[in-house]
Design an enzyme around this catalytic site. Structure first.
Site, PDB file in Angstrom:
ATOM      1  N   THR A 548       0.843  -1.189   0.000  1.00  0.00           N
ATOM      2  CA  THR A 548       0.000   0.000   0.000  1.00  0.00           C
ATOM      3  C   THR A 548       0.875   1.234   0.000  1.00  0.00           C
ATOM      4  O   THR A 548       2.103   1.151   0.020  1.00  0.00           O
ATOM      5  CB  THR A 548      -0.851   0.071   1.284  1.00  0.00           C
ATOM      6  OG1 THR A 548       0.020   0.371   2.389  1.00  0.00           O
ATOM      7  CG2 THR A 548      -1.549  -1.240   1.554  1.00  0.00           C
ATOM      8  N   GLU A 660       1.711  10.753  -8.776  1.00  0.00           N
ATOM      9  CA  GLU A 660       0.828  10.321  -7.691  1.00  0.00           C
ATOM     10  C   GLU A 660      -0.561  10.822  -8.049  1.00  0.00           C
ATOM     11  O   GLU A 660      -0.701  11.771  -8.827  1.00  0.00           O
ATOM     12  CB  GLU A 660       1.273  10.951  -6.363  1.00  0.00           C
ATOM     13  CG  GLU A 660       2.630  10.498  -5.857  1.00  0.00           C
ATOM     14  CD  GLU A 660       2.667   9.032  -5.461  1.00  0.00           C
ATOM     15  OE1 GLU A 660       3.702   8.405  -5.637  1.00  0.00           O
ATOM     16  OE2 GLU A 660       1.621   8.512  -4.990  1.00  0.00           O
ATOM     17  N   LYS A 675      12.367   8.834  -0.162  1.00  0.00           N
ATOM     18  CA  LYS A 675      13.394   7.932  -0.692  1.00  0.00           C
ATOM     19  C   LYS A 675      14.769   8.297  -0.159  1.00  0.00           C
ATOM     20  O   LYS A 675      15.570   7.418   0.180  1.00  0.00           O
ATOM     21  CB  LYS A 675      13.393   7.986  -2.219  1.00  0.00           C
ATOM     22  CG  LYS A 675      12.149   7.307  -2.793  1.00  0.00           C
ATOM     23  CD  LYS A 675      12.063   7.508  -4.275  1.00  0.00           C
ATOM     24  CE  LYS A 675      10.846   6.758  -4.825  1.00  0.00           C
ATOM     25  NZ  LYS A 675      10.483   7.231  -6.161  1.00  0.00           N
TER      26      LYS A 675
END
Ligand code: ASP
Ligand code: MG
Length: 817
Positions: A548, A660, A675
């Site tokens: 998810t 996104e 990240k």
């Protein structure tokens, strides 16, 4: 001279003397004779009896000589027989020369020369020996003499006994032992010699007139239990070159398990069904109330042995998988009552038999080795025309008392039903289930069925959270690879969940049509209630795949770890959470010793994780990592120039699913920061959100408005972006959104995310739209960096990366057995 043996002596022998048996392959060369001598001195009692077979393949060699002699008798050419006899002589005398010295050697060589003299005379026709058994007996005789001499030479009290001197039988296809006579003969020979180890010939006996008889091929096991029962011994140990009895033939099957105990009936059934472990007659003479047969390894004496005895009451279990690659069926017309009766009365019991009433047929299945016997027998029966021989069959059988009650029985049925099964039947005493297959039997099939039955392999239950792009791609990947994955461990998916519905089954889900099944079978659930239930899932290990992008799932990581789950994440939220929460996750993970893999959170499937950990494990130090960490940003900037509106690109990216769902996630650099944090933490640096210098592309005033409104007001970004582009262009540069962190001299970390101007020819300015690039400087890669680039997103590569993590977890768990 016959001395009467007293009852007290008989009693003492019964209590003290045990029998040990060594077969030909345990006595194949000088080295193995020495090993056997050592076992006899160390593991046998001082008055024990040692039964031996002929050395190595001596019996076969003798049989070959007999054959060659016979053809010599026919054509007058004894050349082959001479060569074979010469070889046998050299082999036997070679053993004597290697093992013995001085007078021991001289004595035995002299005896051996006398024996071979006789053989040569026989071959030359100068001496008539019409009894095969007498010639075959030499094999065992030589072997017993040699071992006894070796023991004596080593200072152990020992002597050889030729079994023909006491074991009396009446001639029959299977010689019929005269028990009383044999018993007193043996007791007379040994009772007065406590403290001497007697080495007795296996395989042979004699009739009342002293004529040699043999007990059948591989008859020495039988000799051993026979001799054991004559003296009423408590134990006979059969020393083999394998340790005990296994769940299958270890020469054919991997990962066999040793069986500590076997009941008489199980052992007998095993032998009857053709397992090479013990000869069927071995059990005949045994007093089952008293004796135990131990099967033990002469190669590895420390290995577990198998004890065969009265263990009827043990829990029923499928114990041994045994197979015959060639089985013959006889089909008999049921209306021929006489022939049916003859089959029923036949002493050789079939492996199994059954009737097929519809066709009026009875079937009897036999071992291929019994074909000759059966054909001869059938030829002697009147109504043979109603019997028909069928070939091309194989047999698989599973042995264990009360087999029908066992789980292995169910598995066996299931496994064999997937083959060309001709017939499956229980044996009458319910101690085996036999499957006759109409096909060839190879070791692979045997191995496969064996591991299904017995390799209590460790198991891993997989809980899949998230069933979006990555979830779907991984589920089909798993389905495709499941056989390979299952080689290491029994890996099953126990649940597929989204945020509101779960499809859960601790037995494992069939994911072939998982979308459908999910729609039918998924139920509403509460994650916080589910987690404490999970430890009940009957698996050795559990793993949660977080596929998810959900913060609530990430917040539950401590709870997953604390309930015993390992985690594989594609979700960046936990790895990039704020320092305090991140530390809590790590602490709990360590406390519960769980694994956490998250290789796809940075660079999707790119092998960044391998490169970094390999460098670090080999002693390198990472100095800095910089590059373009976001596929979205890479796509936007590689397509951007003075003629294109940035807002158009953002719209297109969203439409194509390249950004996104809310492009502000990308424009604000949140995704890149995550990240960066994950990467930095991965290599052991302490870094938190506040430590990163961020140049967002998103003006504050657009940050909190509804998504629709934002999409409409996108062009408000265009002027600033256009200026940026033109500004860079003045020096032949282009703008790119870069992320970087570097370890400074004082171990501080400098981290930054924002626009930088790059020379138009630089590799960072010439990526394929969407491409990620990681430029890594280390102590070793300091003049020229290590560069890893490639697609940093995409469901296929990401699903592959998840699988790579799962593979790592599996090998990790395998190491920790
Ligand atoms: N030497 C005999 C045979 O090879 C007996 C035995 O080994 O058990 O058949
Ligand atoms: Mg990766």
């Amino acid at each position: 001279m016959k001395v009467e043996v007293s009852d007290a002596q008989i009693q003492t022998v019964a209590e003290q003397v045990q029998v040990h048996k060594f077969g030909g392959s345990s006595l194949a060369d000088a080295y193995s004779y020495r090993r056997v001598a050592r076992i006899v001195t160390e593991y046998a009692g001082a008055s024990d009896l040692v039964v031996v077979s002929a050395a190595g393949d001596t019996t076969n060699r003798i049989l070959a000589i007999l054959d060659a002699k016979k053809s010599g008798d026919a054509d007058g050419d004894y050349g082959v027989a001479e060569v074979l006899l010469k070889q046998l002589e050299r082999y036997q005398q070679g053993l004597i020369k290697e093992l013995l010295s001085g007078t021991h050697q001289q004595q035995l060589l002299t005896t051996s020369m006398v024996d071979f003299e006789r053989w040569w005379d026989w071959l030359a026709g100068a001496e008539e020996i019409d009894n095969r058994a007498e010639l075959l007996s030499y094999g065992e005789l030589w072997s017993a003499r040699l071992l006894a001499a070796l023991l004596k030479q080593q200072g152990t009290l020992a002597d050889a006994i030729d079994a023909r001197s006491f074991l009396v039988a009446d001639d029959a296809p299977e010689p019929f032992i005269r028990v009383a006579e044999s018993r007193s003969g043996l007791l007379n020979r040994i009772a007065a010699h406590a403290g001497t180890r007697f080495v007795v010939t296996g395989f042979i006996c004699a009739d009342a007139s002293g004529r040699s008889l043999i007990l059948g091929r591989n008859g020495s096991d039988y000799s051993a239990t026979l001799i054991g029962s004559l003296i009423d011994s408590k134990q006979v140990t059969i020393w083999k070159d394998v340790a005990g009895v296994y769940s299958a033939d270890p020469r054919k099957v991997e990962r066999v398990v040793n069986l500590p105990i076997l009941d008489w009936r199980e052992a007998e059934e095993l032998a009857r069904l053709g397992s090479p472990v013990l000869h069927p007659r071995t059990f005949q003479p045994v007093n089952r109330e008293r004796m135990v047969i131990a099967v033990r390894s002469s190669l590895k004496v420390e290995n577990q042995q198998t004890r065969i005895g009265l263990y009827e009451d043990a829990e029923p279990a499928g114990k041994v998988l045994t197979a015959l690659s060639e089985v013959v069926l006889f089909r008999v017309d049921l209306r021929d009552a006489k022939l049916i009766q003859a089959f029923e009365d036949l002493e050789l019991t079939p492996l199994i038999s059954w009737n097929e009433l519809q066709q009026q047929h009875a079937y009897y299945a036999y071992h291929q080795n019994h074909l000759d016997y059966m054909e001869r027998w059938l030829a002697s029966v009147d109504s043979k025309q109603s019997a028909c021989k069928l070939t091309g069959y194989a047999m698989l059988a599973l042995v264990g008392n009360r087999i029908q009650e066992t789980d292995e029985y169910t598995l066996f049925k299931q496994q064999t039903s997937e083959q060309a099964l001709r017939r499956l039947a229980l044996t009458p005493d319910n101690s085996a289930v036999v499957a006759v297959l109409e096909q060839k039997l190879d070791d692979r099939l045997l191995n496969r069925i064996h591991s299904q039955l017995f390799n209590h392999r460790r198991s891993l239950g997989v809980l899949v959270v998230g069933r979006g792009n990555i979830g779907s791609a991984w589920l089909s990947l798993f389905h495709r690879l499941r056989e390979r994955i299952n080689e290491q461990m029994d890996v099953r998916i126990i649940g597929v969940l989204n945020s509101t519905q779960m499809w859960l089954d601790y037995n494992g889900l069939d994911i072939a049509d998982w979308q459908d099944s999910f729609a039918r079978l998924a139920r509403p659930y509460e994650m916080s209630q589910l987690i404490p239930e999970l430890p009940n899932a009957p698996y050795d290990e559990l793993v949660m795949l977080d596929l998810t992008d959900a913060t609530p799932v990430a917040q539950l990581y401590p709870s997953f770890f604390a309930n015993g789950l390992h985690i594989i994440s594609a979700n960046k939220r936990a790895g990039a959470s704020h320092e305090s929460q991140y530390n809590e996750i790590r602490t709990i993970q360590q406390e519960y010793q769980r694994e956490w893999y998250y290789n796809t959170t940075v660079g999707a499937g790119l092998p960044l994780n391998y490169a970094l950990s390999d460098l670090r494990n080999s002693g390198d130090r990472i100095q800095s990592i910089s590059g373009i960490f976001s596929g979205t940003m890479s796509w936007l900037f590689e397509n951007f120039n003075a003629d294109v509106k940035f807002s158009d690109l953002v719209r297109e990216a969203k439409a194509q699913g390249l950004s996104e769902p809310d492009p502000r996630e990308d424009l604000s650099c949140q995704d890149i920061i995550r990240k960066l944090l994950i990467l930095a933490r991965e290599i052991g640096l302490q870094l938190d959100w506040k430590d990163i210098d961020v140049d967002s592309l998103l003006p504050d005033y657009l940050a909190d408005i509804p998504l629709d409104e934002f999409m409409q007001r996108l062009p408000e970004l265009d002027n600033a972006m256009q200026d940026l582009y033109l500004d860079a262009q003045k020096n032949g540069q282009v703008p790119r959104l870069l992320a970087s962190f570097a370890v400074q001299d004082n171990e501080k970390v400098r981290a930054r995310v924002g626009i930088e101007y790059i020379p138009a020819g630089d590799m960072l300015a010439n990526l394929i739209p969407g491409e990620n690039i990681f430029v890594i400087y280390t102590d070793w890669y300091h003049e020229m960096p290590l560069v890893i680039s490639g697609p940093g997103a995409g469901k296929e590569v990401t699903a592959g990366g998840i699988q790579s993590d799962l593979n790592q977890l599996l090998s990790r768990l395998a190491d920790h057995r």
